[in-house]
Motif scaffolding. Structure first.
Motif, mmCIF file in Angstrom:
data_model
loop_
_atom_site.group_PDB
_atom_site.id
_atom_site.type_symbol
_atom_site.label_atom_id
_atom_site.label_comp_id
_atom_site.label_asym_id
_atom_site.label_seq_id
_atom_site.Cartn_x
_atom_site.Cartn_y
_atom_site.Cartn_z
ATOM 1 N N ALA A 141 -5.070 -66.872 -58.920
ATOM 2 C CA ALA A 141 -5.538 -68.159 -58.808
ATOM 3 C C ALA A 141 -6.691 -68.849 -59.900
ATOM 4 N N ASP A 142 -6.899 -67.856 -60.997
ATOM 5 C CA ASP A 142 -7.775 -68.544 -61.835
ATOM 6 C C ASP A 142 -6.812 -69.245 -62.875
ATOM 7 N N LEU A 143 -5.338 -69.127 -62.815
ATOM 8 C CA LEU A 143 -4.673 -69.703 -63.456
ATOM 9 C C LEU A 143 -3.952 -71.047 -63.030
ATOM 10 N N PRO A 144 -3.674 -72.119 -63.754
ATOM 11 C CA PRO A 144 -3.169 -73.157 -63.109
ATOM 12 C C PRO A 144 -1.754 -72.935 -62.453
ATOM 13 N N LEU A 145 -1.330 -73.432 -61.515
ATOM 14 C CA LEU A 145 0.070 -73.014 -60.874
ATOM 15 C C LEU A 145 1.161 -73.228 -61.969
ATOM 16 N N GLU A 146 0.999 -74.188 -62.608
ATOM 17 C CA GLU A 146 2.222 -74.425 -63.659
ATOM 18 C C GLU A 146 2.265 -73.263 -64.741
ATOM 19 N N VAL A 147 1.222 -72.867 -65.246
ATOM 20 C CA VAL A 147 1.157 -71.820 -66.005
ATOM 21 C C VAL A 147 1.420 -70.310 -65.406
ATOM 22 N N LEU A 148 1.338 -70.277 -64.045
ATOM 23 C CA LEU A 148 1.920 -69.065 -63.496
ATOM 24 C C LEU A 148 3.336 -69.025 -63.302
ATOM 25 N N ALA A 149 3.806 -70.226 -62.692
ATOM 26 C CA ALA A 149 5.169 -70.525 -62.551
ATOM 27 C C ALA A 149 5.823 -70.247 -63.854
ATOM 28 N N GLN A 150 5.495 -70.784 -65.169
ATOM 29 C CA GLN A 150 6.031 -70.505 -66.386
ATOM 30 C C GLN A 150 6.382 -68.959 -66.521
ATOM 31 N N LYS A 151 5.323 -68.263 -66.217
ATOM 32 C CA LYS A 151 5.082 -66.708 -66.671
ATOM 33 C C LYS A 151 6.032 -66.013 -65.592
ATOM 34 N N CYS A 152 6.114 -66.456 -64.263
ATOM 35 C CA CYS A 152 7.094 -65.886 -63.318
ATOM 36 C C CYS A 152 8.388 -66.119 -63.553
ATOM 37 N N LYS A 153 8.669 -67.218 -64.265
ATOM 38 C CA LYS A 153 10.207 -67.569 -64.545
ATOM 39 C C LYS A 153 10.596 -66.573 -65.782
ATOM 40 N N ALA A 154 9.635 -66.505 -66.731
ATOM 41 C CA ALA A 154 10.016 -65.662 -68.071
ATOM 42 C C ALA A 154 10.289 -64.294 -67.390
ATOM 43 N N TRP A 155 9.262 -63.809 -66.533
ATOM 44 C CA TRP A 155 9.570 -62.296 -65.942
ATOM 45 C C TRP A 155 10.578 -62.192 -65.216
ATOM 46 N N GLY A 156 11.086 -63.212 -64.433
ATOM 47 C CA GLY A 156 12.422 -63.071 -63.491
ATOM 48 C C GLY A 156 12.067 -63.005 -62.012
ATOM 49 N N PHE A 157 10.869 -63.464 -61.525
ATOM 50 C CA PHE A 157 10.763 -63.671 -60.162
ATOM 51 C C PHE A 157 11.628 -64.797 -59.695
ATOM 52 N N ASP A 158 11.807 -64.590 -58.373
ATOM 53 C CA ASP A 158 12.768 -65.614 -57.669
ATOM 54 C C ASP A 158 11.722 -66.556 -57.153
ATOM 55 N N GLY A 159 10.422 -66.287 -56.850
ATOM 56 C CA GLY A 159 9.813 -67.370 -56.406
ATOM 57 C C GLY A 159 8.095 -66.932 -56.123
ATOM 58 N N LEU A 160 7.433 -67.860 -55.714
ATOM 59 C CA LEU A 160 6.111 -67.623 -55.410
ATOM 60 C C LEU A 160 5.654 -67.683 -53.956
ATOM 61 N N GLU A 161 4.754 -66.795 -53.577
ATOM 62 C CA GLU A 161 3.803 -66.931 -52.079
ATOM 63 C C GLU A 161 2.933 -67.523 -52.475
ATOM 64 N N LEU A 162 2.499 -68.690 -52.156
ATOM 65 C CA LEU A 162 1.361 -69.619 -52.641
ATOM 66 C C LEU A 162 0.261 -69.345 -51.945
ATOM 67 N N ALA A 163 -1.094 -69.089 -52.521
ATOM 68 C CA ALA A 163 -2.191 -68.829 -51.977
ATOM 69 C C ALA A 163 -2.743 -70.359 -51.959
ATOM 70 N N CYS A 164 -3.617 -70.355 -50.714
ATOM 71 C CA CYS A 164 -4.319 -71.684 -50.479
ATOM 72 C C CYS A 164 -5.844 -71.728 -50.942
ATOM 73 N N TRP A 165 -5.661 -71.422 -52.291
ATOM 74 C CA TRP A 165 -7.110 -71.447 -52.942
ATOM 75 C C TRP A 165 -6.555 -71.809 -54.635
ATOM 76 N N GLY A 166 -7.653 -72.114 -55.356
ATOM 77 C CA GLY A 166 -7.424 -72.464 -56.607
ATOM 78 C C GLY A 166 -6.571 -73.770 -56.640
ATOM 79 N N ASP A 167 -5.703 -74.037 -57.431
ATOM 80 C CA ASP A 167 -4.909 -75.376 -57.553
ATOM 81 C C ASP A 167 -3.162 -75.170 -56.875
#
Length: 336
Positions: free
Chosen positions: A13-39
């Motif tokens: 959650a220290d990373l902006p969601l868009e930055v993390l989504a970019q990383k997860c796409k590159a790594w090959g994850f199918d999706g995210l379980e969104l935490a209700c903190w950070g952005d």
């Protein structure tokens, strides 16, 4: 068909969601379980801003990330807990308020109701979280603990969570408690008692996480088989027990990552959890939801760990068989 593999975003959650989504796409994850903190997912904004959820969906779609659940563990912890200064660090300022314990408990309960409404707006059917516990400090029965004190803890669960679950029911959303030390349910027996206290409500079930069970000496796969209709979500997380005669499972007031601890969390496949049996148990109960990597390992770079954990889950997961291995010897089946 393999289950989707997602990443729990709470530890990122220290990373902006868009930055993390970019990383997860590159790594090959199918999706995210969104935490209700950070952005990552902000409950108050989801309810106040009509376009908030649509923008979140558009951002996730841009990077090919599905979302099957959101998680509000931090707020849930404050619903039943005896509130102290520790909670201030994990709660939104508007839930902490002036820090008056009764007020914090009440505002946390209202925020959990709001989380159900926000999940409905986002279009997801599961909220993972904690309940907290007013009786966790009574774990060791000395001075002797009268049974009524434990009974009262489960009565408080019913008193505070029935109204919360009423909102979950209205929204068509399920609450998945992560069975965990410091929660009202931390093993099979306490999970059974929690269900009983809540009159077996179908809105209440579990976010299964084996890492919190194994160091207690439990067989995590047995938990799945015990509650086949209440496994609403699954965390993939590992832990290791390393008792060397100097420290026990109570961890000696040593923080996570301290090599002197009797147990600690580990990256997937590097601990003691038998994930093979977990996958088989999930197959047996027909669970087809996401396998969400909750990555926690104080001794490893987290980006290396996330990629390695994804590869581990992909290799591990498999669909159940549609036929018995010896079906070829069945003459009736051959004729059919």
């Amino acid at each position: 068909m393999a289950r989707p593999v997602t990443l729990c975003t709470g530890q990122w959650a220290d990373l902006p969601l868009e930055v993390l989504a970019q990383k997860c796409k590159a790594w090959g994850f199918d999706g995210l379980e969104l935490a209700c903190w950070g952005d990552h997912f902000e409950v108050d904004k989801a309810l106040a801003d009509e376009g908030y959820c649509a923008r979140k969906r558009a951002l996730l779609d841009q990077y090919g990330m599905k979302v099957y659940s959101i998680s509000n563990h931090l707020v849930g912890q404050a619903v039943l807990d005896i509130i102290d200064e520790r909670h201030r660090a994990v709660l939104p300022p508007y839930v902490w308020g002036d820090g008056d314990p009764a007020g914090v408990n009440q505002r946390a309960a209202e925020e959990l109701k709001a989380t159900a409404r926000a999940a409905q707006k986002l279009g997801v059917g599961v909220v993972n979280g904690f309940t907290g516990s007013s009786i966790w400090h009574l774990l060791y029965s000395f001075p002797p603990v009268p049974p009524k004190m434990i009974d009262d803890g489960f009565k408080l669960l019913a008193e505070r969570f029935h109204p919360i679950l009423d909102v979950f029911k209205e929204c068509g959303v399920k609450f998945a408690l992560e069975v965990h030390p410091t929660e009202i349910a931390f093993d099979i027996y306490t999970a059974e008692r929690a269900i009983q206290a809540l009159d077996g409500r179908p809105e209440f079930g579990f976010n299964f996480d084996p890492s919190h069970l194994i160091w207690q000496g439990m067989n995590p796969a047995l938990f799945i088989r015990k509650f086949p209709d209440r496994i609403f979500h699954v965390h993939m997380k590992d832990a290791i027990v390393r008792l060397d005669g100097t420290a026990g499972i109570l961890a000696s007031h040593l923080n996570f990552g301290d090599p002197r601890r009797g147990w600690d969390f580990r990256s997937l496949g590097r601990g003691g959890v038998n994930f093979e049996e977990i996958i088989r148990a999930l197959n047996d109960i027909g669970y087809q939801g996401p396998l969400s990597v909750e990555w926690e390992d104080s001794g490893m770079d987290r980006e290396h760990g996330a990629k390695e954990a994804l590869e581990f889950v992909r290799k591990l997961d498999f669909a159940p068989s549609a036929r018995a291995f010896d079906a070829s010897f069945d003459k009736k089946e051959q004729q059919a």
